[in-house]
Design a protein around this motif. Structure first.
Motif, PDB file in Angstrom:
ATOM      1  N   SER A  94      43.425  31.485  44.146  1.00 45.35           N
ATOM      2  CA  SER A  94      43.932  31.507  44.819  1.00 45.35           C
ATOM      3  C   SER A  94      44.878  33.089  45.443  1.00 45.35           C
ATOM      4  O   SER A  94      45.297  33.438  46.020  1.00 45.35           O
ATOM      5  N   ARG A  95      44.652  33.257  43.659  1.00 47.11           N
ATOM      6  CA  ARG A  95      45.839  34.179  43.674  1.00 47.11           C
ATOM      7  C   ARG A  95      44.465  35.585  43.135  1.00 47.11           C
ATOM      8  O   ARG A  95      44.149  36.399  43.374  1.00 47.11           O
ATOM      9  N   MET A  96      44.568  35.999  41.470  1.00 49.55           N
ATOM     10  CA  MET A  96      44.113  36.867  40.814  1.00 49.55           C
ATOM     11  C   MET A  96      41.974  36.443  40.688  1.00 49.55           C
ATOM     12  O   MET A  96      41.730  37.031  41.184  1.00 49.55           O
ATOM     13  N   ASP A  97      41.620  35.363  40.554  1.00 51.80           N
ATOM     14  CA  ASP A  97      40.630  34.464  40.318  1.00 51.80           C
ATOM     15  C   ASP A  97      39.511  35.146  39.478  1.00 51.80           C
ATOM     16  O   ASP A  97      38.204  35.648  40.614  1.00 51.80           O
ATOM     17  N   CYS A  98      39.361  35.455  38.785  1.00 51.80           N
ATOM     18  CA  CYS A  98      39.004  36.109  37.886  1.00 51.80           C
ATOM     19  C   CYS A  98      38.287  35.089  37.079  1.00 51.80           C
ATOM     20  O   CYS A  98      37.392  35.444  35.857  1.00 51.80           O
ATOM     21  N   GLY A  99      38.688  34.129  37.049  1.00 50.52           N
ATOM     22  CA  GLY A  99      37.881  33.401  36.350  1.00 50.52           C
ATOM     23  C   GLY A  99      37.713  33.349  34.577  1.00 50.52           C
ATOM     24  O   GLY A  99      38.505  33.543  33.837  1.00 50.52           O
ATOM     25  N   ASP A 100      36.196  33.599  34.071  1.00 54.59           N
ATOM     26  CA  ASP A 100      37.016  33.446  33.063  1.00 54.59           C
ATOM     27  C   ASP A 100      35.924  35.297  32.145  1.00 54.59           C
ATOM     28  O   ASP A 100      35.675  35.400  31.176  1.00 54.59           O
ATOM     29  N   SER A 101      36.531  36.137  33.026  1.00 48.06           N
ATOM     30  CA  SER A 101      36.351  37.474  32.604  1.00 48.06           C
ATOM     31  C   SER A 101      37.342  38.005  31.863  1.00 48.06           C
ATOM     32  O   SER A 101      38.310  37.529  31.568  1.00 48.06           O
ATOM     33  N   SER A 103      38.820  40.742  30.617  1.00 48.78           N
ATOM     34  CA  SER A 103      39.719  42.433  30.878  1.00 48.78           C
ATOM     35  C   SER A 103      39.695  42.780  32.504  1.00 48.78           C
ATOM     36  O   SER A 103      38.848  42.169  33.066  1.00 48.78           O
ATOM     37  N   GLU A 104      40.785  43.459  32.366  1.00 48.35           N
ATOM     38  CA  GLU A 104      40.583  44.064  33.792  1.00 48.35           C
ATOM     39  C   GLU A 104      39.470  44.298  34.148  1.00 48.35           C
ATOM     40  O   GLU A 104      39.019  44.429  35.588  1.00 48.35           O
ATOM     41  N   PHE A 105      38.556  45.022  33.331  1.00 48.82           N
ATOM     42  CA  PHE A 105      37.077  46.189  33.666  1.00 48.82           C
ATOM     43  C   PHE A 105      36.687  44.887  33.951  1.00 48.82           C
ATOM     44  O   PHE A 105      36.109  45.182  34.794  1.00 48.82           O
ATOM     45  N   ASP A 106      36.577  44.015  33.345  1.00 46.52           N
ATOM     46  CA  ASP A 106      35.255  42.764  33.850  1.00 46.52           C
ATOM     47  C   ASP A 106      35.531  42.117  34.950  1.00 46.52           C
ATOM     48  O   ASP A 106      34.734  41.637  36.031  1.00 46.52           O
ATOM     49  N   CYS A 107      37.060  41.743  35.944  1.00 44.94           N
ATOM     50  CA  CYS A 107      37.812  41.227  36.909  1.00 44.94           C
ATOM     51  C   CYS A 107      37.231  41.867  37.836  1.00 44.94           C
ATOM     52  O   CYS A 107      36.876  41.941  39.223  1.00 44.94           O
ATOM     53  N   VAL A 108      37.175  43.410  37.594  1.00 44.33           N
ATOM     54  CA  VAL A 108      36.887  44.635  39.271  1.00 44.33           C
ATOM     55  C   VAL A 108      35.224  44.069  39.028  1.00 44.33           C
ATOM     56  O   VAL A 108      35.282  43.710  40.592  1.00 44.33           O
ATOM     57  N   ILE A 109      34.521  43.923  38.048  1.00 46.63           N
ATOM     58  CA  ILE A 109      33.158  43.628  38.324  1.00 46.63           C
ATOM     59  C   ILE A 109      33.260  42.848  39.337  1.00 46.63           C
ATOM     60  O   ILE A 109      31.707  42.490  39.706  1.00 46.63           O
ATOM     61  N   ARG A 110      32.958  41.310  38.884  1.00 49.01           N
ATOM     62  CA  ARG A 110      33.188  40.063  39.861  1.00 49.01           C
ATOM     63  C   ARG A 110      33.722  40.552  40.890  1.00 49.01           C
ATOM     64  O   ARG A 110      33.040  40.018  41.868  1.00 49.01           O
ATOM     65  N   HIS A 111      34.689  41.103  41.694  1.00 49.00           N
ATOM     66  CA  HIS A 111      35.154  40.882  42.791  1.00 49.00           C
ATOM     67  C   HIS A 111      34.301  42.533  43.991  1.00 49.00           C
ATOM     68  O   HIS A 111      34.687  42.008  44.568  1.00 49.00           O
ATOM     69  N   GLY A 112      34.310  43.112  42.770  1.00 44.92           N
ATOM     70  CA  GLY A 112      34.301  44.825  43.563  1.00 44.92           C
ATOM     71  C   GLY A 112      35.612  45.219  44.046  1.00 44.92           C
ATOM     72  O   GLY A 112      36.471  44.970  43.915  1.00 44.92           O
ATOM     73  N   ARG A 163      35.202  50.941  35.337  1.00 45.85           N
ATOM     74  CA  ARG A 163      35.379  49.699  36.685  1.00 45.85           C
ATOM     75  C   ARG A 163      37.151  49.139  36.492  1.00 45.85           C
ATOM     76  O   ARG A 163      37.594  48.595  35.762  1.00 45.85           O
ATOM     77  N   PHE A 164      38.036  49.661  37.330  1.00 52.06           N
ATOM     78  CA  PHE A 164      39.650  49.473  36.894  1.00 52.06           C
ATOM     79  C   PHE A 164      40.244  49.428  38.170  1.00 52.06           C
ATOM     80  O   PHE A 164      39.958  50.429  39.578  1.00 52.06           O
ATOM     81  N   PRO A 165      40.984  48.752  38.306  1.00 51.03           N
ATOM     82  CA  PRO A 165      41.833  48.721  39.819  1.00 51.03           C
ATOM     83  C   PRO A 165      42.498  49.716  40.019  1.00 51.03           C
ATOM     84  O   PRO A 165      43.391  50.575  39.499  1.00 51.03           O
ATOM     85  N   ARG A 166      42.390  50.135  41.099  1.00 50.48           N
ATOM     86  CA  ARG A 166      43.433  51.686  41.645  1.00 50.48           C
ATOM     87  C   ARG A 166      44.660  51.708  42.617  1.00 50.48           C
ATOM     88  O   ARG A 166      44.953  49.984  43.347  1.00 50.48           O
ATOM     89  N   GLY A 167      45.991  51.828  42.696  1.00 52.25           N
ATOM     90  CA  GLY A 167      47.083  52.347  43.286  1.00 52.25           C
ATOM     91  C   GLY A 167      48.226  51.371  42.554  1.00 52.25           C
ATOM     92  O   GLY A 167      49.179  50.918  43.012  1.00 52.25           O
TER      93      GLY A 167
END
Length: 443
Positions: A94-101, A103-112, A163-167
């Motif tokens: 219900s929050r980041m939902d990054c699973g086993d990612s 790094s940030e790079f990997d989590c951005v790939i996971r979600h788009g 792939r990194f988060p923006r803003g």
């Protein structure tokens, strides 16, 4: 308690404190968090008063020595997420939902990109709320070090491969505003460098298989970032938007390769280019020398070589960082007594590198779960003494320290300043450390 924190925040926000000051503005009592009456606060020196007046008039002094050392915390995992520090939020569906990612790079790939931006925006908003800055004030903190990644500057992200988060910039300004309103000194650190300065380290923002930072292209991107950040700091340090007015230093890169893996071009090429980029931007903006930012480098003890070796001969307002995680130092015997002795007597500055600040350290031991080192009641007195001994040592030899880190989403307070306060391991009144006797018999 919530009403007390809200009222305190409003009162502190009206203050124009500029310098680290030995008189606390708030304290924790049996009734909760309270303001210290003005009559109990120590008057500022004439020199400090002049600096505060200058700050009020828009003539900021970004480095003016106070009467006490820098005493601070890192805001780890806020803008450069390290999953181990905030694993519950990282994995929560219900929050980041990054699973086993990893790094940030990997989590951005996971979600788009779009969904990831939303997830990280919520994290930046919630992870360290404004009320926690009031707790820092009550605990005697006067400095925050904020790790950030180069991807905060959208223009230098490779659109087809990175792939990194923006803003994040507006959130960084908001956090700096909270810290500035409370008179904190702010140290910004390029924690995640282009290409990653270390392999398989989440603190670079990407779990890269090899360190790709050490080439002219990525050095160039990093200097672009530092120039951009310098302008952001100065333009958000005065006028109608002065939230970054207490930013006093920028570290050019966190924990580069060291010792047998050190890269010569880091000192020959990147360090002088980084320094010159910051000074060139300040010159372009018409920033006077006494309002210049300090430029930070890892010190010689870190093992990347002498950081001053290739800097311009007229370099000024430099600052040097030491990181001290004793658990990784094989030269210190793994006993309680030797850890206390090291804390009290180990000079963490290098000749000619002044000022030095220990910008990362913890009270995490070498074997966290064995009975000799664990967090049981039997060991609590040791951890209390070790923290006090470290503070005495760092303040004896250097300008001060910033603990790693403020917040750890685990009950292991050895990595968490906030958790160790709650556990009674770290004192709310840091001014009691000097008379604690932690270093008696060692110095």
């Amino acid at each position: 308690m919530l009403r007390q924190l809200t009222a305190l925040a409003a009162l502190l926000a009206t203050a124009n404190a500029w310098l680290p000051d030995e008189s606390p503005k708030a304290r924790m009592t049996s009734r909760g968090l309270e303001l210290v009456p003005a009559a109990e606060q120590v008057n500022a020196t004439e020199f400090e008063e002049a600096a505060i007046v200058n700050a009020r008039n828009g003539k900021h002094r970004r480095w003016t020595p106070g009467r006490v050392p820098l005493r601070g915390v890192n805001l780890g995992s806020l803008f450069v997420y390290e999953p181990w520090l905030a694993e519950p939020e990282w994995k929560d569906a219900s929050r980041m939902d990054c699973g086993d990612s990893k790094s940030e790079f990997d989590c951005v790939i996971r979600h788009g990109q779009t969904k990831a931006n939303q997830k990280f925006q919520q994290h930046w908003q919630d992870f360290i709320p404004e009320s926690e800055f009031d707790l820092m004030v009550a605990a005697g903190i006067n400095t925050v070090r904020i790790p950030i990644g180069y991807w905060m500057y959208d223009a230098i992200i490779e659109p087809n491969s990175e792939r990194f988060p923006r803003g994040g910039l507006e959130h960084l300004k908001r956090i700096c505003g909270y810290a500035s309103d409370r008179g904190f000194y702010i140290f910004l650190e390029l924690h995640g460098a282009p290409g990653a300065q270390k392999a398989q380290e989440a603190f670079t923002g990407q779990y890269a298989p090899t360190p790709g930072f050490y080439n002219d292209y990525n050095y160039g991107r990093a200097t672009q970032f530092l120039s951009w950040l310098t302008e952001v700091v100065h333009r958000t340090g005065e006028g109608s938007d002065d939230r970054m007015r207490n930013v006093g230093a920028i570290g050019v890169v966190n924990e580069p390769l060291s010792w047998e893996n050190q890269v010569d071009s880091l000192r020959r090429k990147f360090y002088p280019d980084a320094y010159n980029a910051i000074r060139a931007k300040e010159s372009q903006l018409g920033i006077p020398r006494n309002d210049a930012l300090h430029v930070g480098f890892m010190n010689t003890l870190w093992g990347s070589g002498n950081p001053k070796e290739f800097l311009p001969s007229g370099a000024f307002s430099t600052i040097f960082e030491d990181h001290r995680y004793v658990k990784f130092d094989p030269s210190v015997p793994k006993t309680h007594d030797d850890y206390i002795r090291d804390a009290c007597t180990n000079d963490r500055s290098s000749p000619g590198e002044d000022p030095t600040v220990v910008t990362e350290w913890s009270i995490s031991p070498p074997d966290e779960n064995t009975s000799y080192w664990d967090r049981s009641d039997a060991n609590k007195a040791f951890f209390q003494k070790w923290f006090r001994a470290a503070v005495i040592g760092y303040e004896r030899f250097t300008l001060g320290w910033t603990f790693w880190t403020w917040k750890y989403q685990s009950d292991d307070w050895r990595w968490s300043y906030k958790g160790a306060l709650d556990a009674g391991v770290i004192p709310w009144d840091l001014n009691t450390v000097a008379s604690s006797g932690a270093c008696n018999g060692y110095i």
